[in-house]
Design an enzyme around this catalytic site. Structure first.
Site, PDB file in Angstrom:
ATOM      1  N   SER A  51       0.800  -1.234   0.000  1.00 35.50           N
ATOM      2  CA  SER A  51       0.000   0.000   0.000  1.00 35.50           C
ATOM      3  C   SER A  51       0.826   1.276   0.000  1.00 35.50           C
ATOM      4  CB  SER A  51      -0.952   0.012   1.203  1.00 35.50           C
ATOM      5  OG  SER A  51      -1.989  -0.924   1.020  1.00 35.50           O
ATOM      6  N   LYS A  67       0.362   3.532  -2.915  1.00 35.93           N
ATOM      7  CA  LYS A  67      -0.840   4.346  -3.107  1.00 35.93           C
ATOM      8  C   LYS A  67      -0.570   5.850  -3.209  1.00 35.93           C
ATOM      9  CE  LYS A  67      -3.782   0.890  -0.858  1.00 35.93           C
ATOM     10  NZ  LYS A  67      -4.519   0.536   0.379  1.00 35.93           N
ATOM     11  N   TYR A  69      -3.402  -2.768 -10.363  1.00 37.18           N
ATOM     12  CA  TYR A  69      -3.346  -2.506  -8.922  1.00 37.18           C
ATOM     13  C   TYR A  69      -2.523  -3.588  -8.221  1.00 37.18           C
ATOM     14  CZ  TYR A  69      -4.829  -2.246  -4.047  1.00 37.18           C
ATOM     15  OH  TYR A  69      -4.844  -2.184  -2.674  1.00 37.18           O
ATOM     16  N   TYR A  93      -4.805   4.738   8.024  1.00 33.43           N
ATOM     17  CA  TYR A  93      -6.115   4.084   8.124  1.00 33.43           C
ATOM     18  C   TYR A  93      -6.833   4.428   9.428  1.00 33.43           C
ATOM     19  CZ  TYR A  93      -3.817   1.398   4.438  1.00 33.43           C
ATOM     20  OH  TYR A  93      -3.133   1.028   3.318  1.00 33.43           O
ATOM     21  N   VAL A 134       1.197  -3.569   4.125  1.00 31.41           N
ATOM     22  CA  VAL A 134       1.172  -4.861   4.809  1.00 31.41           C
ATOM     23  C   VAL A 134       2.419  -5.688   4.511  1.00 31.41           C
ATOM     24  CG1 VAL A 134      -1.335  -4.954   4.968  1.00 31.41           C
ATOM     25  CG2 VAL A 134      -0.181  -5.922   2.952  1.00 31.41           C
TER      26      VAL A 134
END
Length: 595
Positions: free
Chosen positions: A64, A67, A188, A240, A258
């Site tokens: 992630s 992103k 992705y 998050y 992660v």
């Protein structure tokens, strides 16, 4: 010399190795058995310097952390207005893989959660190369090297990414994704499978910190507007459902993955990256979060604290050989100081010593040649010193001492936290200490004689023995106690004073405060300069310790002029020659005036 910042990171790394809670991410089979013992920290500054410790070259999947960089590329492609129609900028308060879509529009809450990241990928346009090729080039440009995809992790992602497929089809149902979602999902998954190491991530974070310009290559990877929006969303949404706790404790825009990676950005200053695969319940690296909290607190990086960038901290770095000395030495001593003057450096600082300024100072001192024995930090123009500066300056002093080198400070109004270090109220006094230290280390005792006979004064060198004997017969000898003021500004010419032993300080009054101008010792003279100021003394002369003098008074000089005009003329010529030599030395480098 090893940087104290390297030492700090090494100590922190060793301390946190014992933190063994958490487990690697279990949702992707290819990653579930990651080695929990692996741990790395890297800090990259906006000028491209990297500090790293641990397994910083070990590769892992970016996950992630891709992103923010995908989002910035989409923003550059589409602009803020169009992107905002598809992806919101609000914290979701949910986990990274929650289905956080607005009920009426289907917009994902932000680009840092999976739904928003998938929508973001769909907004990146094919150009000369395909969408994913552009993404990979974009990531590589930010890292400063060519990155590659792990096909095994990609296959594992694609095999188990059912929730992400559901998100993609929901986005398609709302026309957030306007085409077949399958190619978007593939890109992705591939973006999350790009392999990086901790150093790469630090450079990518530093690229964001540097306004989108890669610090080493100078490539403009992303636009300023895209960087501003990306960092804003990272601040509120990057961690998050732990974002509030993170911003309170660490106070930096950040993004975790992660795969065990984590980045944080201090705009205008640095990028921080950490890798450790064991995750907490929020999906962030356990050691990564703890290390970030410690580094932010210890180095004063919280954005509320570190927002003041101020001026460049280092103003100048020069040797004492480049500065006109206010101390008169023997010819032999002057020659030695010319040879060894580069062994003492003065670093002038200004502004605030927060992390960025302290880091540049530490790097400057750490990179000095090993021949440099004395380091003088001039802090008189420093406005504020943060605790990280105090800590690292003390550590610099210890490490220099371990190498038989010495750190000293110039601080007119002493910072209390640095009061235990060797300090001087003026640069002149620091230079005097440095010169005395170099003479003691590299010279012989006769270079700084404790006593000098009149016949050996350099000022009288042009005269023959008979002239010197005649002068000495007219002199008056005296012993002076410490602290006695011998001459004051405004006094009429009182004669020429010959220092046989001891020292005097000359000073002037500025804004009601005495400012030392020179230190004179055995073998030197004073008093004659009064003749150049309409017969008046222009400085105050004070004994420094016990003083042994012989004085050729004004009356004795008048007597000499009457009895032997030729000898008197030779005497005045000798004094004029000596005075000219001293004045020439004091003005040889106006870039470092006496102060």
């Amino acid at each position: 010399m090893r940087s104290p910042i390297d030492n700090y990171l090494a100590d922190l790394h060793a301390d946190l190795l014992g933190l063994d809670t958490g487990v690697p991410f279990q949702g992707i089979p290819a990653m579930k058995d990651a080695d929990n013992s692996k741990f790395a920290i890297a800090i990259a500054t906006v000028d491209g310097h990297v500090y790293q410790v641990g397994d910083a070259e070990l590769e892992f999947s970016i996950q992630s952390i891709s992103k923010p960089f995908s989002y910035a590329l989409a923003l550059d492609d589409m602009g803020l207005e169009i992107m905002d129609e598809k992806v919101d900028v609000e914290p979701s308060g949910d986990a990274f893989n929650e289905i956080s879509l607005a009920r009426d529009s289907g917009r994902p809450a932000n680009a840092m959660i999976n739904a928003g990241a998938i929508a973001t990928i769909s907004m990146i346009r094919d150009r000369d190369t395909g969408r994913f090729e552009r993404l990979l080039e974009h990531f590589s440009a930010a890292a400063g090297r060519s990155l590659e995809v792990s096909e095994s992790i990609y296959a594992s992602e694609a095999l188990t990414g059912h929730r992400n497929r559901a998100l993609a089809y929901m986005l398609r149902s709302f026309d957030i994704i306007e085409t077949d979602p399958t190619p978007v999902l593939e890109d992705y998954f591939r973006a999350c499978s790009v392999m990086v190491n901790t150093r790469d991530l630090a450079m990518m974070a530093a690229t964001l910190a540097n306004g989108g310009t890669q610090p080493i290559t100078g490539t403009q990877v992303m636009g300023q507007e895209a960087v501003q929006r990306t960092l804003s969303v990272m601040t509120t949404c990057g961690m998050y459902d732990d974002a509030g706790s993170w911003i309170a404790a660490v106070g930096l825009p950040a993004k975790s993955g992660v795969g065990g990676g984590l980045i944080a950005v201090l705009p205008g200053q640095l990028g921080l990256a950490i890798y450790s695969p064991a995750l907490n319940p929020h999906g962030s690296s356990v050691r990564g979060v703890e290390a970030s909290e410690r580094i932010s607190a210890d180095m004063g990086l919280h954005f509320v604290r570190a927002a003041r960038l101020g001026r460049s901290v280092i103003r100048e770095n020069y040797s004492i050989a480049e500065v006109p000395t206010h101390i008169r030495h023997t010819d032999a001593a002057e020659k030695l100081l010319a040879e060894y003057g580069e062994c003492a450096r003065i670093i002038e600082l200004a502004g605030d010593l927060l992390f960025a300024g302290t880091e540049s100072l530490v790097r400057e001192v750490s990179s000095l040649d090993n021949d440099v024995e004395l380091v003088i930090l001039d802090l008189r123009r420093v406005d504020e010193i943060d605790k990280i500066a105090v800590r690292l300056i003390h550590q610099l002093a210890r490490e220099l001492s371990d190498e038989s080198r010495t750190l000293a400070l110039v601080q007119e109004l002493a910072f209390e936290e640095l009061s235990s270090l060797r300090s001087f109220p003026s640069r002149n006094e620091a230079i005097e200490w440095a010169q005395s230290t170099l003479l003691a280390r590299h010279g012989s005792p006769d270079m700084v004689p404790e006593t000098v006979a009149v016949r050996d004064f350099s000022a009288l060198a042009p005269l023959d023995a008979s002239d010197i004997a005649k002068l000495e017969s007219l002199m008056e000898e005296s012993q002076i106690e410490d602290g006695r003021i011998l001459r004051r500004p405004g006094q009429e010419f009182g004669g020429v004073y010959f220092i046989l032993g001891g020292k005097v300080a000359t000073s002037t009054l500025e804004s009601g405060k005495a400012v030392r101008r020179a230190t004179l010792s055995a073998g030197m003279t004073f008093g004659e300069i009064a003749l150049s100021a309409e017969g008046e003394q222009i400085t105050r002369v004070t004994a420094l310790g016990k003083l042994h003098l012989k004085v050729l008074s004004a009356a004795s000089i008048t007597q000499l002029e009457a009895e032997d005009p030729a000898a008197a003329l030779r005497f005045w010529k000798a004094l004029a020659r000596d005075a000219y030599t001293r004045v020439e030395a004091n003005i040889k480098d106006s870039t470092h005036p006496l102060n």
